[in-house]
Design an enzyme around this catalytic site. Structure first.
Site, short mmCIF file in Angstrom:
data_model
loop_
_atom_site.label_atom_id
_atom_site.label_comp_id
_atom_site.label_asym_id
_atom_site.label_seq_id
_atom_site.Cartn_x
_atom_site.Cartn_y
_atom_site.Cartn_z
N LYS A 1 -10.19 27.21 19.87
CA LYS A 1 -11.91 27.30 20.26
C LYS A 1 -12.19 26.98 21.02
CE LYS A 1 -15.18 23.45 19.46
NZ LYS A 1 -15.69 23.84 20.32
N ASN A 2 -11.54 25.73 21.91
CA ASN A 2 -12.68 25.44 23.54
C ASN A 2 -11.71 26.66 24.49
OD1 ASN A 2 -13.75 24.13 22.10
ND2 ASN A 2 -13.37 22.02 22.79
N CYS B 1 -26.62 18.33 21.95
CA CYS B 1 -26.59 18.05 20.26
C CYS B 1 -25.86 16.89 20.40
CB CYS B 1 -24.85 19.14 20.71
SG CYS B 1 -24.38 18.23 21.40
N ARG C 1 -25.84 16.12 26.47
CA ARG C 1 -24.96 16.90 27.60
C ARG C 1 -25.82 18.10 28.64
NH1 ARG C 1 -21.59 19.30 23.80
NH2 ARG C 1 -20.40 19.96 24.66
N ASP D 1 -12.45 14.68 21.34
CA ASP D 1 -12.95 15.57 20.38
C ASP D 1 -11.73 14.70 19.64
OD1 ASP D 1 -12.97 18.16 22.37
OD2 ASP D 1 -14.46 17.08 22.23
N ARG E 1 -17.59 25.51 12.09
CA ARG E 1 -17.91 25.93 14.07
C ARG E 1 -16.81 26.21 14.57
NH1 ARG E 1 -21.40 23.21 17.36
NH2 ARG E 1 -20.42 23.67 18.46
C1 EPZ Z 1 -16.26 20.89 26.26
O1 EPZ Z 1 -17.49 20.52 26.56
C2 EPZ Z 1 -15.84 21.08 24.93
N1 EPZ Z 1 -16.48 21.79 24.25
C3 EPZ Z 1 -15.91 19.96 24.19
O2 EPZ Z 1 -15.89 20.17 23.42
C4 EPZ Z 1 -15.45 18.47 25.30
O3 EPZ Z 1 -15.75 17.45 24.66
C5 EPZ Z 1 -15.64 17.87 26.54
O4 EPZ Z 1 -15.73 19.56 26.74
C6 EPZ Z 1 -15.60 17.49 26.78
O5 EPZ Z 1 -13.06 17.51 27.21
C7 EPZ Z 1 -15.76 23.44 24.88
O6 EPZ Z 1 -14.95 23.63 25.80
C8 EPZ Z 1 -16.42 24.61 24.79
P1 EPZ Z 1 -17.95 18.26 29.73
P2 EPZ Z 1 -18.63 20.28 27.87
O7 EPZ Z 1 -18.86 19.50 30.67
O8 EPZ Z 1 -18.19 21.51 29.20
C9 EPZ Z 1 -21.87 15.14 31.00
C10 EPZ Z 1 -15.69 19.77 20.89
O9 EPZ Z 1 -15.91 19.16 19.85
N2 EPZ Z 1 -22.30 16.69 32.61
O10 EPZ Z 1 -16.43 17.47 30.35
O11 EPZ Z 1 -19.71 20.51 27.97
C11 EPZ Z 1 -21.69 15.39 30.17
O12 EPZ Z 1 -23.02 15.20 29.81
C12 EPZ Z 1 -16.96 20.10 21.66
O13 EPZ Z 1 -15.39 20.89 20.56
C13 EPZ Z 1 -23.07 16.35 32.49
O14 EPZ Z 1 -23.31 15.31 32.85
O15 EPZ Z 1 -17.84 19.38 27.90
C14 EPZ Z 1 -20.42 15.14 28.86
O16 EPZ Z 1 -20.65 13.32 29.12
C15 EPZ Z 1 -17.04 18.48 21.66
N3 EPZ Z 1 -23.27 16.85 33.93
C16 EPZ Z 1 -19.49 14.59 29.55
O17 EPZ Z 1 -20.13 15.22 31.23
C17 EPZ Z 1 -23.58 18.37 33.28
O18 EPZ Z 1 -23.69 19.71 34.47
C18 EPZ Z 1 -18.29 15.47 29.98
O19 EPZ Z 1 -19.21 16.66 29.57
C19 EPZ Z 1 -21.66 18.55 32.74
C20 EPZ Z 1 -21.04 17.33 32.19
#
Ligand code: EPZ
Length: 421
Positions: A22-23, A116, A121, A305, A399
């Site tokens: 998915k990711n 979410c 996020r 995850d 999803r």
């Molecule tokens: C990706 O989400 C994955 N989703 C998530 O999988 C996964 O948990 C996550 O990466 C971490 O590995 C997809 O790839 C579609 P991040 P993403 O940006 O990109 C903070 C699942 O269950 N942050 O690495 O949204 C954020 O709030 C999903 O498959 C900021 O503060 O994750 C979080 O605390 C859930 N500002 C941390 O960084 C930003 O601009 C990690 O977020 C962006 C992120």
């Protein structure tokens, strides 16, 4: 509302194939916006998240034909550069499409994807990076308007946090940039390596994906290409944990152990016997699981995850396990439902940790998914519990997992979907 109804005390035994990731699928589908030539993708999982993403591309003017896992997309006549907010809110990861629209058209309009259930996020890192690339950003009536002042120039972008989505968005937005873009403190997840491999097959010039420093040399155009996406490492981990929590043995095919090393180490530490094949992982659960401590960190650390999923397994382990969640601020909702099933869990919100003391024989209950991976954790708990478990709100689970109930049925589970009107 859809629910899973699960008869407990099952033993997960047999062989199963993991689906496409998915990711990896979501950012790779976004490359079709960047590339006006026809692109063909294989191994795309048929799940709600990919369906919504393809629906948005159609709405933006892309031509899409799908045929069981094979998807052909042409964005040649794509005209729309605005992602409507009602679709942005449906799926947080649609923010990735913004980088692709910006990269192709030098302008993009979208709204905040919204948080979410696992955390706020925000997308501040994404927006800061766009500005580094010469993009002007104006927020008006809950839309974010991005437009390149003149052209988009490659830049050195330092991420405060190795955000997966921000790293992917910078790659997508900078493929056609004049000059060279460097991402410092980039996320190293395998899904980012898959995205770079896919774009390079289309003629992009991306180096260092999988390390904390990624270089993107701007190109003028991309060409027609086809690409088979990687398999889902989190689904693989989930299926292995289904065997671990039920005292069974499972062989997952289409699995790359390289992408789950930290999870496999922890399962071994818990007493599981793990055998690695060319592209298979076999887990045999021990008579008695041992407690372990887990800290989630960016790749190659223990993946956030997998945190809820291993949390469910640890209710069966002898002793006390401590899980520290370092990535998201609200990813322990599933623990409340596990407690309802009889698990002995202490939640420390301030420390963002939980303490699980086993071993507990869970009892079947009616529980409710609050998010994708938390829902999967409750399914695994239901497989192992005494009696019947109903997991409500499984739309979250649908999803991200393709045909989960069919896969588990083939492995000996008594699980079915029930529609509750
Ligand atoms: C990706 O989400 C994955 N989703 C998530 O999988 C996964 O948990 C996550 O990466 C971490 O590995 C997809 O790839 C579609 P991040 P993403 O940006 O990109 C903070 C699942 O269950 N942050 O690495 O949204 C954020 O709030 C999903 O498959 C900021 O503060 O994750 C979080 O605390 C859930 N500002 C941390 O960084 C930003 O601009 C990690 O977020 C962006 C992120």
């Amino acid at each position: 509302m859809l629910s899973y109804v699960i008869e407990g005390n099952c033993k997960i035994e047999g062989t199963v194939k993991a689906s496409g990731s998915k990711n990896a699928a979501l950012p790779i589908i976004a490359t079709a916006i960047l590339n006006p030539e026809p692109v063909t993708f294989y191994n795309i999982p048929d799940i709600e998240d990919t369906r919504i993403t393809l629906k948005i591309l159609k709405m933006l003017g892309c031509k899409i034909t799908t045929d069981s896992g094979k998807i052909v997309i042409s964005s040649k006549y794509m005209h729309n550069k605005t992602i409507p907010k009602e679709l942005m809110h449906k799926l947080r990861s649609t923010v990735i499409l913004a980088g692709a629209i910006l990269g192709r058209f030098k302008e993009a309009t979208f709204s905040y994807p919204g948080g979410c259930n696992i955390g706020k996020r925000p997308i501040d890192l994404h927006l800061k990076a766009f500005k580094d690339l010469g993009v002007e950003i104006e927020e008006k009536e809950d839309y974010i308007h991005c437009r390149a002042k003149k052209e988009m120039i490659g830049a050195k972008i330092r991420l405060d946090f190795p955000s997966v989505g921000a790293t992917e968005n910078i790659i997508l937005a900078s493929v056609y940039c004049k000059g060279v873009t460097h991402i410092i403190n980039a996320a190293k997840e395998p899904e980012i390596q898959d995205l770079a491999k896919c774009l390079n097959k289309m003629g992009a010039r991306i180096y260092g994906a999988g390390t904390s420093r990624i270089t993107i040399c701007g190109v003028n155009k991309l060409h027609k290409a086809d690409y088979k996406i990687m398999n889902d490492r989190i689904e693989t981990g989930t299926l292995l944990c289904a065997a671990a929590i039920t005292g069974g043995t499972v062989k997952v095919e289409n699995a790359n152990p390289e992408y789950l090393l930290n999870v496999l180490y922890k399962l071994k530490e818990m007493g599981c016997d793990i055998k690695i094949g060319r592209n298979t992982i076999t887990l045999k659960s021990p008579k008695q699981l041992h407690s372990v401590n887990i800290e989630t960190t960016p790749y190659p650390g223990f993946p956030t995850d997998m945190q809820p999923i291993i949390g469910a397994v640890l209710t069966k382990a002898e002793g006390t396990s401590i899980i520290k969640e370092n990535i998201f601020e609200n990813r322990f909702k599933y623990a409340l439902d596990l407690k309802k099933m009889g698990a002995n869990i202490k939640i420390n919100e301030k420390e963002n940790t939980i303490e699980i003391t086993g071993k507990t024989k869970l009892k079947g209950e009616t529980v409710s998914s609050a998010d994708l991976r938390g829902g999967a954790a409750l399914v695994l708990a239901g497989l192992s519990a005494e009696g019947k478990t109903r997991v409500e709100n499984i739309e979250y689970i649908l999803r991200g997992y393709e045909n989960l109930e069919n896969k588990l049925q083939k492995l000996g589970a008594n699980i079915k979907i029930e529609k509750v009107v």
